[in-house]
Scaffold this motif. Sequence first.
Motif, PDB file in Angstrom:
ATOM      1  N   MET A  89      63.597  24.350  36.191  1.00 51.05           N
ATOM      2  CA  MET A  89      62.860  23.512  36.776  1.00 51.05           C
ATOM      3  C   MET A  89      61.504  24.458  36.744  1.00 51.05           C
ATOM      4  O   MET A  89      61.096  24.772  37.917  1.00 51.05           O
ATOM      5  CB  MET A  89      63.143  22.767  37.986  1.00 51.05           C
ATOM      6  CG  MET A  89      64.247  21.728  38.089  1.00 51.05           C
ATOM      7  SD  MET A  89      64.761  21.316  39.693  1.00 51.05           S
ATOM      8  CE  MET A  89      63.231  20.481  39.971  1.00 51.05           C
ATOM      9  N   PRO A  90      60.674  24.570  35.606  1.00 53.21           N
ATOM     10  CA  PRO A  90      59.416  25.335  35.762  1.00 53.21           C
ATOM     11  C   PRO A  90      58.442  25.082  36.871  1.00 53.21           C
ATOM     12  O   PRO A  90      57.671  25.552  37.423  1.00 53.21           O
ATOM     13  CB  PRO A  90      58.865  25.158  34.303  1.00 53.21           C
ATOM     14  CG  PRO A  90      60.222  24.408  33.557  1.00 53.21           C
ATOM     15  CD  PRO A  90      60.786  23.721  34.444  1.00 53.21           C
ATOM     16  N   THR A  91      58.509  23.595  37.179  1.00 49.88           N
ATOM     17  CA  THR A  91      57.379  23.296  38.205  1.00 49.88           C
ATOM     18  C   THR A  91      58.177  22.733  39.827  1.00 49.88           C
ATOM     19  O   THR A  91      57.823  22.214  40.594  1.00 49.88           O
ATOM     20  CB  THR A  91      56.753  21.706  38.066  1.00 49.88           C
ATOM     21  OG1 THR A  91      57.526  20.888  37.574  1.00 49.88           O
ATOM     22  CG2 THR A  91      55.806  22.082  36.534  1.00 49.88           C
ATOM     23  N   GLY A  92      59.330  23.173  39.605  1.00 53.13           N
ATOM     24  CA  GLY A  92      60.272  23.004  41.006  1.00 53.13           C
ATOM     25  C   GLY A  92      59.887  23.990  41.975  1.00 53.13           C
ATOM     26  O   GLY A  92      58.891  24.630  41.886  1.00 53.13           O
ATOM     27  N   PRO A  93      60.543  23.897  43.192  1.00 53.46           N
ATOM     28  CA  PRO A  93      60.533  24.645  44.202  1.00 53.46           C
ATOM     29  C   PRO A  93      60.830  26.204  44.295  1.00 53.46           C
ATOM     30  O   PRO A  93      60.303  26.914  44.786  1.00 53.46           O
ATOM     31  CB  PRO A  93      61.383  24.098  45.381  1.00 53.46           C
ATOM     32  CG  PRO A  93      62.488  23.582  44.677  1.00 53.46           C
ATOM     33  CD  PRO A  93      61.838  22.971  43.252  1.00 53.46           C
ATOM     34  N   VAL A  94      61.451  26.665  43.274  1.00 48.57           N
ATOM     35  CA  VAL A  94      62.006  27.943  43.072  1.00 48.57           C
ATOM     36  C   VAL A  94      61.344  28.384  41.810  1.00 48.57           C
ATOM     37  O   VAL A  94      61.836  28.344  40.786  1.00 48.57           O
ATOM     38  CB  VAL A  94      63.402  27.994  42.816  1.00 48.57           C
ATOM     39  CG1 VAL A  94      63.758  29.587  42.707  1.00 48.57           C
ATOM     40  CG2 VAL A  94      64.248  27.570  44.115  1.00 48.57           C
ATOM     41  N   THR A  95      60.394  29.409  42.007  1.00 45.71           N
ATOM     42  CA  THR A  95      59.756  30.326  41.045  1.00 45.71           C
ATOM     43  C   THR A  95      59.555  31.756  41.546  1.00 45.71           C
ATOM     44  O   THR A  95      59.969  32.049  42.895  1.00 45.71           O
ATOM     45  CB  THR A  95      58.365  29.691  40.742  1.00 45.71           C
ATOM     46  OG1 THR A  95      57.410  30.007  41.738  1.00 45.71           O
ATOM     47  CG2 THR A  95      58.252  28.329  40.195  1.00 45.71           C
ATOM     48  N   VAL A  96      59.469  32.848  40.686  1.00 40.31           N
ATOM     49  CA  VAL A  96      59.443  34.121  40.911  1.00 40.31           C
ATOM     50  C   VAL A  96      58.039  34.364  42.131  1.00 40.31           C
ATOM     51  O   VAL A  96      58.394  34.982  43.389  1.00 40.31           O
ATOM     52  CB  VAL A  96      58.980  35.089  39.827  1.00 40.31           C
ATOM     53  CG1 VAL A  96      58.840  36.461  40.257  1.00 40.31           C
ATOM     54  CG2 VAL A  96      60.146  35.059  38.905  1.00 40.31           C
ATOM     55  N   VAL A  97      57.122  33.433  42.060  1.00 40.71           N
ATOM     56  CA  VAL A  97      55.907  33.888  42.810  1.00 40.71           C
ATOM     57  C   VAL A  97      56.304  33.152  44.149  1.00 40.71           C
ATOM     58  O   VAL A  97      55.954  33.696  45.269  1.00 40.71           O
ATOM     59  CB  VAL A  97      54.544  32.987  42.303  1.00 40.71           C
ATOM     60  CG1 VAL A  97      53.471  33.022  43.410  1.00 40.71           C
ATOM     61  CG2 VAL A  97      54.252  34.034  40.988  1.00 40.71           C
ATOM     62  N   LYS A  98      56.795  31.932  44.309  1.00 34.04           N
ATOM     63  CA  LYS A  98      57.005  31.154  45.333  1.00 34.04           C
ATOM     64  C   LYS A  98      58.374  32.092  46.240  1.00 34.04           C
ATOM     65  O   LYS A  98      58.204  31.941  47.346  1.00 34.04           O
ATOM     66  CB  LYS A  98      57.511  29.722  45.337  1.00 34.04           C
ATOM     67  CG  LYS A  98      56.442  28.904  44.624  1.00 34.04           C
ATOM     68  CD  LYS A  98      56.960  27.553  44.522  1.00 34.04           C
ATOM     69  CE  LYS A  98      55.787  26.688  43.811  1.00 34.04           C
ATOM     70  NZ  LYS A  98      56.281  25.162  43.489  1.00 34.04           N
ATOM     71  N   ALA A  99      59.198  32.661  45.513  1.00 31.53           N
ATOM     72  CA  ALA A  99      60.224  33.432  46.147  1.00 31.53           C
ATOM     73  C   ALA A  99      59.598  34.580  47.050  1.00 31.53           C
ATOM     74  O   ALA A  99      60.056  34.808  48.021  1.00 31.53           O
ATOM     75  CB  ALA A  99      61.217  33.900  44.971  1.00 31.53           C
ATOM     76  N   TRP A 100      58.611  35.165  46.312  1.00 36.42           N
ATOM     77  CA  TRP A 100      57.847  36.471  46.970  1.00 36.42           C
ATOM     78  C   TRP A 100      57.213  35.916  48.203  1.00 36.42           C
ATOM     79  O   TRP A 100      57.191  36.401  49.184  1.00 36.42           O
ATOM     80  CB  TRP A 100      57.139  37.241  45.929  1.00 36.42           C
ATOM     81  CG  TRP A 100      58.140  38.193  45.275  1.00 36.42           C
ATOM     82  CD1 TRP A 100      58.111  38.194  43.963  1.00 36.42           C
ATOM     83  CD2 TRP A 100      58.560  39.340  45.856  1.00 36.42           C
ATOM     84  NE1 TRP A 100      58.941  39.429  43.844  1.00 36.42           N
ATOM     85  CE2 TRP A 100      58.942  40.075  45.007  1.00 36.42           C
ATOM     86  CE3 TRP A 100      58.351  40.006  47.218  1.00 36.42           C
ATOM     87  CZ2 TRP A 100      59.901  41.217  45.123  1.00 36.42           C
ATOM     88  CZ3 TRP A 100      59.084  41.043  47.494  1.00 36.42           C
ATOM     89  CH2 TRP A 100      59.805  41.825  46.309  1.00 36.42           C
ATOM     90  N   ILE A 101      56.548  34.710  48.085  1.00 35.77           N
ATOM     91  CA  ILE A 101      55.626  34.344  49.172  1.00 35.77           C
ATOM     92  C   ILE A 101      56.393  33.929  50.273  1.00 35.77           C
ATOM     93  O   ILE A 101      56.076  34.244  51.513  1.00 35.77           O
ATOM     94  CB  ILE A 101      54.973  32.801  48.841  1.00 35.77           C
ATOM     95  CG1 ILE A 101      53.801  33.210  47.720  1.00 35.77           C
ATOM     96  CG2 ILE A 101      54.187  32.255  49.837  1.00 35.77           C
ATOM     97  CD1 ILE A 101      53.103  32.042  47.077  1.00 35.77           C
TER      98      ILE A 101
END
Length: 377
Positions: A89-101
Amino acid sequence: MQLSSMVQLGLIGLLAACLPLAMVWMSSDPNKYRKLVWVTVFLTFDLIVFGAFTRLTDSGLGCPDWPGCYGAANPFLAHAEIVAAETLMPTGPVTVVKAWIEMIHRYLAMGIGVLIVALMGTAWVQWRKTRRAEFAPGLPTALFVFVLIQGAFGAWTVTLKLQPVIVTIHLLLGMGLLSMLVWLGARQNRAAALAHGRFTAPAAGAPTMLCRLALAAAVVLTIQIALGGWVSTNYATLACLDFPLCNGNLVPEMDFEHGFTLWRELGKTAAGHYLPFSALTAIHWVHRNFAFVVLAVLGLAAWRARAHPGVARHARGIALVLAVQAATGIATVYLNFPLTIAVLHNAGAALLVLMVTMLNYKIKYPSGPVLQASHHQ
């Protein structure tokens, strides 16, 4: 989560607290305890602002478990799982950037927790040694209990998938924690000033009307922050696309029943159906219009306090931040919700909490210059 990962998280929390603790220890200020209180105030303010950034960038589920990230202590160790989720899910809640935030937000929260433990421990040790009022351990102990409750709501924010009422309470608890720390800091400032003979406690306090206005300012500000949190956690910021009207109407179509049902999933009604747009409109409209009450009450409190000794500076600060808050609130609508303006609006709310708390403390516990006191004797 494995024990080794829990230990690593604990060490990260200690490391996050090491820098501010070292700054306090190496400071030239002889009153290390007061310095530690105000450093903790500063970091708690930063945590609230970064928490707003986390929420507004939709990073609250950047790591969908708690307290770690996919069972690991940091996103580096969970990189494969995060990338797999982002690929799915490229626009989902889990991304590398969001995980670090999300994890940076948690690390900062853990560091503040360590600082509050240090405040409580120091207060108890010094209280038993000196029995001095500034080390009375009641408030530091309440802070420790408060931060544990705040941590629990932080966990439920993730495990209950950003349920709006939980996220809103989490925000309110953060503001409450800031207010309690500011009260503690004001107590340390007053005790230090009295001990060094720079101020004396006057016999007469503030007028009763000013006391009531300051308390009313705290109450309406709390309500408005709760309403603002409800707007943010329900993603209702753009439910009204114009100002002062709302979608071309003074009173638009609104669904208060579904909009203000507290216990429900994000984006759903209590029955599990999709939340109608009219419910989001109601949420936004109430927050927007209650802002006029906040402007009136806080503005009047600042106006009445401007001529009172000891709080004139705080009164001017409240008036200035109120004006900026009004501007950033309107700008989020006209500029179609830019992230920077939205974060500034949240920062302004935290700054108002700080200033209104100081106003109430200084009104409740006034002090005056020694020269002025001597002149009257």
